[in-house]
Design a protein around this motif. Sequence first.
Motif, short mmCIF file in Angstrom:
data_model
loop_
_atom_site.label_atom_id
_atom_site.label_comp_id
_atom_site.label_asym_id
_atom_site.label_seq_id
_atom_site.Cartn_x
_atom_site.Cartn_y
_atom_site.Cartn_z
N PHE A 98 0.80 -1.22 0.00
CA PHE A 98 0.00 0.00 0.00
C PHE A 98 0.84 1.27 0.00
O PHE A 98 1.76 1.43 0.80
N ALA A 111 -0.11 0.71 -5.41
CA ALA A 111 -1.10 -0.12 -4.71
C ALA A 111 -1.87 0.72 -3.70
O ALA A 111 -1.29 1.52 -2.97
N GLY A 129 -5.44 -5.67 -3.07
CA GLY A 129 -5.24 -4.25 -3.37
C GLY A 129 -6.15 -3.76 -4.48
O GLY A 129 -6.82 -4.55 -5.16
#
Length: 238
Positions: A98, A111, A129
Amino acid sequence: MGLKLKFRWNGHACFDIENQETGKKLIIDPFLEGNPVAKLKKDEVKADVVVVTHGHSDHVGDAPYISIKNKAPLVTMVELAWILGEKNEGLQIHDINFSGSVEVGGIKITAVPALHSSSYDGMYAGNPGGMILDFNGFKVYHAGDTGVFSDMELIGKMYKPDVALLPIGGHYTMSPHEALKAVELINPKMAIPMHYNTFPAIKQDPLLFKSLVEKSTKTKVMIPEIGSEFIIDPKDLN
Ligand code: NI
Ligand code: MN
């Protein structure tokens, strides 16, 4: 921005997208073999980069095969990247997590969270994701499989996607009603529904999504046909 992108929806969550300036091609979530609605065959795919949002078989699909055949790196979430790397010799992998990004062929892939789960071949496969696909400033948000969540507002503010690809099939993801809320939170210029009508469990009317969104937001909704190409010119989105 003069850049145009050529899209093709291959059913379910699979899109291939070509940068019309550079000719570079990305394919995401290439579930082709075994997909009852896909027209594209895995051997016909040309790609410079392959992106996978999470480990479920309707998203990984033919990704390792396409990646190896095209000598195109596969970009996915860290734990799934480890699993796929171990199972597929010669696979070139970029593992991200992320807020992390990687750039391949001038396409920046970042992501972002998705509210879902991830497993592969019976194994827990880390976090699922969504992906922000940035083609020199023309930004596409592929939400992966997800429920609606309030941080979609942050994703919208942070990355300002021009186009959002959103699941609407219900059952495993948002239905049109939740996807309307997602559009309100993300505020893209255009939304394209996906992940519906592949199987009976995710039967939905995309026109319901379109009418809900266009009644209460400024976002345009485009409903592509499976297998047909369409070009999006950012000038037309304003
Ligand atoms: Ni899934
Ligand atoms: Mn799915």
